[in-house]
Design a protein around this motif. Structure first.
Motif, PDB file in Angstrom:
ATOM      1  N   LEU A 137      44.915  32.454  51.197  1.00 44.29           N
ATOM      2  CA  LEU A 137      43.883  32.036  50.250  1.00 44.29           C
ATOM      3  C   LEU A 137      44.319  30.789  49.487  1.00 44.29           C
ATOM      4  CD1 LEU A 137      42.873  35.575  48.933  1.00 44.29           C
ATOM      5  CD2 LEU A 137      41.491  34.083  50.391  1.00 44.29           C
ATOM      6  N   ARG A 138      45.589  30.734  49.115  1.00 46.36           N
ATOM      7  CA  ARG A 138      46.115  29.558  48.429  1.00 46.36           C
ATOM      8  C   ARG A 138      46.093  28.328  49.344  1.00 46.36           C
ATOM      9  NH1 ARG A 138      49.280  29.642  43.956  1.00 46.36           N
ATOM     10  NH2 ARG A 138      49.243  31.570  42.757  1.00 46.36           N
ATOM     11  N   ALA A 139      46.428  28.546  50.606  1.00 52.08           N
ATOM     12  CA  ALA A 139      46.403  27.434  51.559  1.00 52.08           C
ATOM     13  C   ALA A 139      44.981  26.885  51.705  1.00 52.08           C
ATOM     14  CB  ALA A 139      46.927  27.900  52.913  1.00 52.08           C
ATOM     15  N   SER A 140      44.004  27.778  51.666  1.00 51.02           N
ATOM     16  CA  SER A 140      42.613  27.351  51.740  1.00 51.02           C
ATOM     17  C   SER A 140      42.222  26.560  50.500  1.00 51.02           C
ATOM     18  CB  SER A 140      41.704  28.578  51.897  1.00 51.02           C
ATOM     19  OG  SER A 140      40.366  28.191  52.161  1.00 51.02           O
ATOM     20  N   MET A 141      42.642  27.025  49.339  1.00 50.37           N
ATOM     21  CA  MET A 141      42.351  26.298  48.096  1.00 50.37           C
ATOM     22  C   MET A 141      42.995  24.914  48.109  1.00 50.37           C
ATOM     23  SD  MET A 141      40.344  28.081  46.180  1.00 50.37           S
ATOM     24  CE  MET A 141      40.481  27.187  44.631  1.00 50.37           C
ATOM     25  N   ASP A 142      44.249  24.850  48.543  1.00 55.13           N
ATOM     26  CA  ASP A 142      44.958  23.574  48.570  1.00 55.13           C
ATOM     27  C   ASP A 142      44.358  22.615  49.597  1.00 55.13           C
ATOM     28  OD1 ASP A 142      46.715  24.458  46.611  1.00 55.13           O
ATOM     29  OD2 ASP A 142      48.204  25.180  48.068  1.00 55.13           O
ATOM     30  N   GLY A 143      43.831  23.188  50.687  1.00 51.14           N
ATOM     31  CA  GLY A 143      43.340  22.339  51.770  1.00 51.14           C
ATOM     32  C   GLY A 143      41.921  21.859  51.606  1.00 51.14           C
ATOM     33  N   CYS A 144      41.068  22.652  50.897  1.00 55.53           N
ATOM     34  CA  CYS A 144      39.653  22.255  50.833  1.00 55.53           C
ATOM     35  C   CYS A 144      38.945  22.666  49.541  1.00 55.53           C
ATOM     36  CB  CYS A 144      38.896  22.822  52.041  1.00 55.53           C
ATOM     37  SG  CYS A 144      38.806  24.625  52.081  1.00 55.53           S
ATOM     38  N   ASN A 145      39.692  23.079  48.534  1.00 56.28           N
ATOM     39  CA  ASN A 145      39.114  23.464  47.235  1.00 56.28           C
ATOM     40  C   ASN A 145      38.270  24.729  47.296  1.00 56.28           C
ATOM     41  OD1 ASN A 145      40.082  21.393  45.561  1.00 56.28           O
ATOM     42  ND2 ASN A 145      38.488  20.001  46.265  1.00 56.28           N
ATOM     43  N   MET A 146      38.384  25.505  48.386  1.00 59.54           N
ATOM     44  CA  MET A 146      37.470  26.641  48.565  1.00 59.54           C
ATOM     45  C   MET A 146      38.208  27.818  49.190  1.00 59.54           C
ATOM     46  SD  MET A 146      34.141  27.622  48.565  1.00 59.54           S
ATOM     47  CE  MET A 146      33.284  29.045  49.265  1.00 59.54           C
ATOM     48  N   ALA A 147      38.031  28.998  48.608  1.00 64.93           N
ATOM     49  CA  ALA A 147      38.518  30.242  49.208  1.00 64.93           C
ATOM     50  C   ALA A 147      37.380  31.245  49.178  1.00 64.93           C
ATOM     51  CB  ALA A 147      39.737  30.784  48.459  1.00 64.93           C
ATOM     52  N   THR A 322      34.308  19.420  53.879  1.00 59.14           N
ATOM     53  CA  THR A 322      34.945  20.547  53.198  1.00 59.14           C
ATOM     54  C   THR A 322      34.724  21.826  53.982  1.00 59.14           C
ATOM     55  OG1 THR A 322      34.724  19.540  51.018  1.00 59.14           O
ATOM     56  CG2 THR A 322      34.921  21.940  51.088  1.00 59.14           C
ATOM     57  N   PHE A 323      33.509  22.025  54.456  1.00 63.86           N
ATOM     58  CA  PHE A 323      33.218  23.241  55.223  1.00 63.86           C
ATOM     59  C   PHE A 323      33.997  23.265  56.537  1.00 63.86           C
ATOM     60  CE2 PHE A 323      30.544  25.655  58.263  1.00 63.86           C
ATOM     61  CZ  PHE A 323      30.691  26.900  57.670  1.00 63.86           C
ATOM     62  N   LYS A 324      34.047  22.144  57.227  1.00 66.05           N
ATOM     63  CA  LYS A 324      34.786  22.103  58.493  1.00 66.05           C
ATOM     64  C   LYS A 324      36.264  22.408  58.269  1.00 66.05           C
ATOM     65  CE  LYS A 324      31.856  18.925  61.140  1.00 66.05           C
ATOM     66  NZ  LYS A 324      31.754  17.577  61.780  1.00 66.05           N
ATOM     67  N   LYS A 325      36.840  21.883  57.205  1.00 67.28           N
ATOM     68  CA  LYS A 325      38.228  22.156  56.886  1.00 67.28           C
ATOM     69  C   LYS A 325      38.420  23.630  56.521  1.00 67.28           C
ATOM     70  CE  LYS A 325      42.485  20.725  56.297  1.00 67.28           C
ATOM     71  NZ  LYS A 325      42.885  19.855  55.164  1.00 67.28           N
ATOM     72  N   PHE A 326      37.467  24.177  55.785  1.00 70.86           N
ATOM     73  CA  PHE A 326      37.505  25.592  55.434  1.00 70.86           C
ATOM     74  C   PHE A 326      37.516  26.471  56.670  1.00 70.86           C
ATOM     75  CE2 PHE A 326      34.971  29.462  54.863  1.00 70.86           C
ATOM     76  CZ  PHE A 326      35.729  30.130  53.899  1.00 70.86           C
ATOM     77  N   VAL A 327      36.636  26.165  57.622  1.00 69.26           N
ATOM     78  CA  VAL A 327      36.583  26.951  58.857  1.00 69.26           C
ATOM     79  C   VAL A 327      37.887  26.833  59.632  1.00 69.26           C
ATOM     80  CG1 VAL A 327      35.446  27.156  61.114  1.00 69.26           C
ATOM     81  CG2 VAL A 327      34.069  26.833  59.043  1.00 69.26           C
TER      82      VAL A 327
END
Length: 331
Positions: A137-147, A322-327
């Motif tokens: 979850l932290r990696a997702s926040m750091d990578g795209c501002n979204m968890a 952002t969405f693509k990075k989240f996925v």
């Protein structure tokens, strides 16, 4: 449980500790599905009290799987659901608009109980694997501002009652509880509710625990800013009614917010919005919800300024990126 049900059928109310204990017993398997369905039905017949809401919330928070994301001071955009409107996934799309604009977002969601596609349905359609792992979850926040937090992974109570909620197919008091039990305890929240009594109930509840919030309700019954009618926004210090025209936006016909008949169709609608290939009505609805969410974080900004930030996020492609990075980070 039988005696509790008799009392409730006689229009009596539960105390805070009593409500807390009932929900704990529910999760412990001490009640049958029929008894739980009967309890749920009571709260379809009357409004939940502040004490009952607080007790149920306390029980769920005590049993939740904690998430340590406080350092990000994240925002959540969420609706109670249960408005019966079957709109496309407006709040979920707004979350990615806000994250694309550079604000940290932790969205809690679930599968649809009263609609075709909840936020978890549309997210899962893109291959995302839900997780309760703090590092991921932290990696997702750091990578795209979204968890994204899939509610059943963090709440045994929500998982326990999911089949009953689905079989009933109507809104329940669990719709009311969902926004209050985001396990990361977000610093900011934009909450949509389906009627005015709930707007007042949540406003009172949030004033006891969360300073940075806004509760919104469209006056024709939507649990988000739909732009189909005037809408009310309540914060810790103000309560104001807006019209779409006041904000330079066109009023929307309800048919333009249609959410589809299947999760697959809902996902296609969602994708069109993030790609900025949607209708003006769909775009404006997402942007105005994102704008009021941004304003929760930066209350000194005007609505128009926040709307411009949201529009730039979507039209520049930042939302889609952002969405693509989240996925990619969560698949």
């Amino acid at each position: 449980m039988k005696q509790i049900l008799y009392r409730l059928f006689e229009h009596q109310y539960l105390g805070k500790e009593e409500a807390r204990e009932i929900l704990q017993n529910m999760v412990a398997g001490k009640y049958t599905d029929t008894q739980i369905a009967s309890l749920i039905t009571v709260f379809l017949m009357r409004n939940i009290s502040v004490e009952e809401l607080a007790g149920f919330t306390d029980a769920l928070l005590e049993m939740r799987v904690p998430v340590d994301l406080a350092e990000y001071k994240p925002l959540d955009i969420v609706g109670t659901g249960g408005d019966g409107k079957n709109t496309f996934n407006i709040s979920t799309a707004a979350c990615f608009v806000v994250a694309g604009a550079g604000y940290p977002v932790v969205k809690q969601g679930n599968y649809g109980a009263t609609s075709v596609s909840g936020s978890s349905n549309v997210i899962e359609q893109h291959g995302v694997k839900f997780t309760a792992d703090n590092d991921k979850l932290r990696a997702s926040m750091d990578g795209c501002n979204m968890a994204y937090l899939h509610a059943p992974l963090f709440s045994s109570a929500m998982k326990a009652v999911a089949p009953i909620r689905k079989s009933l197919g109507v809104r329940t008091f669990f719709n009311m509880l969902g926004p209050l039990i985001n396990p990361c305890r977000p610093a900011y929240q934009l909450l949509g509710v389906y009627n005015l009594p709930l707007l007042r109930l949540y406003s009172y509840s949030y004033q006891q625990s969360l300073a940075n919030f806004a509760v919104v309700h469209s006056m024709d019954g939507y649990d988000e800013i739909s732009l189909t009618a005037p809408f009310k926004v309540a914060t810790a210090t103000t309560e104001k009614v807006y019209t779409p025209e006041m904000l330079g936006l066109k009023r929307i016909d309800p048919t333009e917010l249609y959410g589809g008949e299947t999760p697959e169709e809902a996902a296609l609608l969602f994708d069109r919005v993030l790609r900025n290939q949607c209708t003006d009505a769909q775009r404006d609805c997402v942007l105005i919800n994102a704008a009021f969410a941004i304003r929760v974080i930066e209350p000194e900004r005007s609505v128009e300024s926040c709307l411009a930030i949201a529009r730039e996020s979507l039209e520049s492609g930042k939302t889609l990126a952002t969405f693509k990075k989240f996925v990619a980070l969560n698949s």
